[in-house]
Design a protein around this motif. Structure first.
Motif, PDB file in Angstrom:
ATOM      1  N   VAL A 105       0.890  -0.934   0.126  1.00 10.75           N
ATOM      2  CA  VAL A 105       0.200  -0.169   0.375  1.00 10.75           C
ATOM      3  C   VAL A 105       1.063   1.352   0.060  1.00 10.75           C
ATOM      4  CG1 VAL A 105      -1.752   1.182   1.207  1.00 10.75           C
ATOM      5  CG2 VAL A 105      -2.122  -1.080   1.390  1.00 10.75           C
ATOM      6  N   ASP A 106       0.683   1.971  -0.879  1.00 10.67           N
ATOM      7  CA  ASP A 106       1.496   3.120  -0.767  1.00 10.67           C
ATOM      8  C   ASP A 106       0.362   4.436  -0.568  1.00 10.67           C
ATOM      9  OD1 ASP A 106       2.938   5.196  -1.620  1.00 10.67           O
ATOM     10  OD2 ASP A 106       3.882   4.811  -3.835  1.00 10.67           O
ATOM     11  N   ALA A 107       0.494   4.658   0.214  1.00  9.09           N
ATOM     12  CA  ALA A 107      -0.641   5.849   0.930  1.00  9.09           C
ATOM     13  C   ALA A 107      -0.077   7.035  -0.146  1.00  9.09           C
ATOM     14  CB  ALA A 107       0.243   6.581   2.514  1.00  9.09           C
ATOM     15  N   VAL A 140      -1.933   0.938  -4.397  1.00 17.79           N
ATOM     16  CA  VAL A 140      -1.666  -0.347  -3.733  1.00 17.79           C
ATOM     17  C   VAL A 140      -1.404  -1.041  -4.942  1.00 17.79           C
ATOM     18  CG1 VAL A 140      -3.551  -0.158  -2.634  1.00 17.79           C
ATOM     19  CG2 VAL A 140      -4.207  -1.454  -4.430  1.00 17.79           C
ATOM     20  N   THR A 141      -0.488  -2.259  -4.308  1.00 18.41           N
ATOM     21  CA  THR A 141       0.652  -3.017  -5.961  1.00 18.41           C
ATOM     22  C   THR A 141      -0.311  -4.076  -5.254  1.00 18.41           C
ATOM     23  OG1 THR A 141       2.385  -1.923  -5.385  1.00 18.41           O
ATOM     24  CG2 THR A 141       2.761  -4.323  -6.415  1.00 18.41           C
ATOM     25  N   LEU A 142      -1.138  -5.208  -6.410  1.00 22.27           N
ATOM     26  CA  LEU A 142      -1.457  -5.941  -6.008  1.00 22.27           C
ATOM     27  C   LEU A 142      -0.786  -7.736  -6.300  1.00 22.27           C
ATOM     28  CD1 LEU A 142      -4.603  -5.665  -8.003  1.00 22.27           C
ATOM     29  CD2 LEU A 142      -4.493  -5.562  -5.874  1.00 22.27           C
ATOM     30  N   ASP A 143      -0.742  -8.962  -5.603  1.00 19.12           N
ATOM     31  CA  ASP A 143       0.109 -10.046  -5.884  1.00 19.12           C
ATOM     32  C   ASP A 143       0.342  -9.933  -7.775  1.00 19.12           C
ATOM     33  OD1 ASP A 143      -2.620 -10.315  -6.182  1.00 19.12           O
ATOM     34  OD2 ASP A 143      -2.586 -12.774  -5.231  1.00 19.12           O
ATOM     35  N   SER A 144      -0.816  -9.918  -8.408  1.00 15.69           N
ATOM     36  CA  SER A 144      -0.079 -10.247  -9.856  1.00 15.69           C
ATOM     37  C   SER A 144       0.995  -9.194  -9.815  1.00 15.69           C
ATOM     38  CB  SER A 144      -1.929  -9.646 -10.594  1.00 15.69           C
ATOM     39  OG  SER A 144      -1.745  -8.236 -10.166  1.00 15.69           O
ATOM     40  N   GLY A 145       1.303  -7.989  -8.996  1.00 10.75           N
ATOM     41  CA  GLY A 145       2.422  -7.436  -9.985  1.00 10.75           C
ATOM     42  C   GLY A 145       1.914  -5.294 -10.329  1.00 10.75           C
ATOM     43  N   GLN A 146       0.098  -6.079 -10.462  1.00 15.82           N
ATOM     44  CA  GLN A 146      -0.051  -4.925 -11.137  1.00 15.82           C
ATOM     45  C   GLN A 146      -0.878  -3.764 -10.046  1.00 15.82           C
ATOM     46  OE1 GLN A 146      -4.326  -5.074 -12.475  1.00 15.82           O
ATOM     47  NE2 GLN A 146      -4.605  -3.914 -13.738  1.00 15.82           N
ATOM     48  N   THR A 147      -0.235  -2.489  -9.987  1.00 12.28           N
ATOM     49  CA  THR A 147      -0.473  -0.799  -9.241  1.00 12.28           C
ATOM     50  C   THR A 147      -1.661  -0.445  -9.535  1.00 12.28           C
ATOM     51  OG1 THR A 147       1.855  -1.553  -9.125  1.00 12.28           O
ATOM     52  CG2 THR A 147       0.819   0.360  -8.218  1.00 12.28           C
ATOM     53  N   VAL A 148      -2.291  -0.564  -8.885  1.00 12.02           N
ATOM     54  CA  VAL A 148      -3.535   0.559  -9.874  1.00 12.02           C
ATOM     55  C   VAL A 148      -3.753   1.940  -8.302  1.00 12.02           C
ATOM     56  CG1 VAL A 148      -4.667  -1.654 -10.273  1.00 12.02           C
ATOM     57  CG2 VAL A 148      -4.633  -0.724  -8.087  1.00 12.02           C
ATOM     58  N   GLY A 207     -13.181   7.945  -2.331  1.00  9.73           N
ATOM     59  CA  GLY A 207     -13.483   7.339  -0.996  1.00  9.73           C
ATOM     60  C   GLY A 207     -12.808   5.951  -0.618  1.00  9.73           C
ATOM     61  N   VAL A 208     -12.636   5.733  -0.947  1.00 17.76           N
ATOM     62  CA  VAL A 208     -11.269   4.420  -0.820  1.00 17.76           C
ATOM     63  C   VAL A 208     -10.063   4.869   0.035  1.00 17.76           C
ATOM     64  CG1 VAL A 208     -10.403   2.637  -0.348  1.00 17.76           C
ATOM     65  CG2 VAL A 208     -12.227   2.777  -2.351  1.00 17.76           C
ATOM     66  N   LYS A 209      -9.844   4.455   1.036  1.00 19.39           N
ATOM     67  CA  LYS A 209      -8.498   4.923   1.879  1.00 19.39           C
ATOM     68  C   LYS A 209      -7.153   4.061   2.096  1.00 19.39           C
ATOM     69  CE  LYS A 209     -11.101   9.450   4.394  1.00 19.39           C
ATOM     70  NZ  LYS A 209     -10.904   9.770   5.432  1.00 19.39           N
ATOM     71  N   ALA A 210      -6.352   5.005   1.626  1.00 22.33           N
ATOM     72  CA  ALA A 210      -5.238   3.573   2.008  1.00 22.33           C
ATOM     73  C   ALA A 210      -4.981   3.592   3.554  1.00 22.33           C
ATOM     74  CB  ALA A 210      -3.557   4.472   1.485  1.00 22.33           C
ATOM     75  N   ALA A 211      -4.531   3.859   4.221  1.00 25.94           N
ATOM     76  CA  ALA A 211      -4.957   3.221   5.703  1.00 25.94           C
ATOM     77  C   ALA A 211      -6.095   1.964   5.893  1.00 25.94           C
ATOM     78  CB  ALA A 211      -5.516   4.742   6.665  1.00 25.94           C
ATOM     79  N   SER A 212      -6.738   2.756   5.130  1.00 25.88           N
ATOM     80  CA  SER A 212      -8.089   1.308   5.417  1.00 25.88           C
ATOM     81  C   SER A 212      -7.229  -0.249   4.590  1.00 25.88           C
ATOM     82  CB  SER A 212      -9.294   1.646   4.470  1.00 25.88           C
ATOM     83  OG  SER A 212      -9.480   1.755   3.077  1.00 25.88           O
ATOM     84  N   LEU A 213      -6.519  -0.392   3.950  1.00 20.66           N
ATOM     85  CA  LEU A 213      -6.343  -1.404   3.095  1.00 20.66           C
ATOM     86  C   LEU A 213      -4.946  -1.866   3.631  1.00 20.66           C
ATOM     87  CD1 LEU A 213      -6.508  -0.544  -0.399  1.00 20.66           C
ATOM     88  CD2 LEU A 213      -7.824  -2.701   1.290  1.00 20.66           C
ATOM     89  N   LYS A 214      -4.100  -3.019   3.574  1.00 21.95           N
ATOM     90  CA  LYS A 214      -3.180  -3.643   4.454  1.00 21.95           C
ATOM     91  C   LYS A 214      -2.300  -4.539   3.602  1.00 21.95           C
ATOM     92  CE  LYS A 214      -4.047  -6.205   8.697  1.00 21.95           C
ATOM     93  NZ  LYS A 214      -5.264  -6.497   7.828  1.00 21.95           N
ATOM     94  N   ALA A 215      -0.908  -4.680   3.665  1.00 20.05           N
ATOM     95  CA  ALA A 215      -0.103  -6.456   2.994  1.00 20.05           C
ATOM     96  C   ALA A 215      -1.439  -7.509   3.550  1.00 20.05           C
ATOM     97  CB  ALA A 215       1.116  -5.998   2.942  1.00 20.05           C
ATOM     98  N   GLY A 216      -1.220  -8.213   2.270  1.00 20.77           N
ATOM     99  CA  GLY A 216      -2.070  -9.616   2.586  1.00 20.77           C
ATOM    100  C   GLY A 216      -3.457  -9.933   2.567  1.00 20.77           C
ATOM    101  N   ASP A 217      -4.435  -8.275   2.560  1.00 15.18           N
ATOM    102  CA  ASP A 217      -5.389  -8.289   2.319  1.00 15.18           C
ATOM    103  C   ASP A 217      -6.138  -9.495   1.234  1.00 15.18           C
ATOM    104  OD1 ASP A 217      -5.834  -7.301   5.092  1.00 15.18           O
ATOM    105  OD2 ASP A 217      -6.458  -4.771   4.228  1.00 15.18           O
ATOM    106  N   LYS A 218      -7.066  -9.856   1.521  1.00 14.23           N
ATOM    107  CA  LYS A 218      -8.420 -10.391   0.217  1.00 14.23           C
ATOM    108  C   LYS A 218      -8.804  -9.103  -0.364  1.00 14.23           C
ATOM    109  CE  LYS A 218      -6.921 -14.579   1.528  1.00 14.23           C
ATOM    110  NZ  LYS A 218      -5.173 -14.957   0.354  1.00 14.23           N
TER     111      LYS A 218
END
Length: 85
Positions: free
Chosen positions: A32-34, A39-47, A52-63
């Motif tokens: 996650v890059d705040a 965010v970078t996904l396990d596929s290597g793709q960065t989106v 409305g979606v805050k970076a703080a609401s996500l963390k590495a390992g979240d599905k």
């Protein structure tokens, strides 16, 4: 001849909007890059996170379930990122 032209126009019109349909992708958050709100996904793709979606609401390992669309130029736009099982 008119039938041929009409059929061709319909096929071309449908082909041009094909990329506008939303698609879903199940993935695991790798990073996650705040600073860039991405965010970078396990596929290597960065989106980029949608409004409305805050970076703080996500963390590495979240599905997550990512809903996105791709325009005719190949640009991907994320509509939502939600927790997934």
């Amino acid at each position: 001849m008119r039938k041929y032209i009409a059929a061709t126009a319909i096929v071309l019109a449908l082909a041009s909007v094909n990329g506008a349909f939303a698609k879903d992708l199940k993935a695991t958050v790798k990073k996650v890059d705040a600073l860039t709100s991405s965010v970078t996904l396990d596929s290597g793709q960065t989106v980029k996170l949608p409004a409305g979606v805050k970076a703080a609401s996500l963390k590495a390992g979240d599905k997550v379930l990512v809903t996105y669309s791709t325009d005719a130029a190949g640009k991907t736009t994320v509509q939502s990122i939600k927790p997934s099982k």
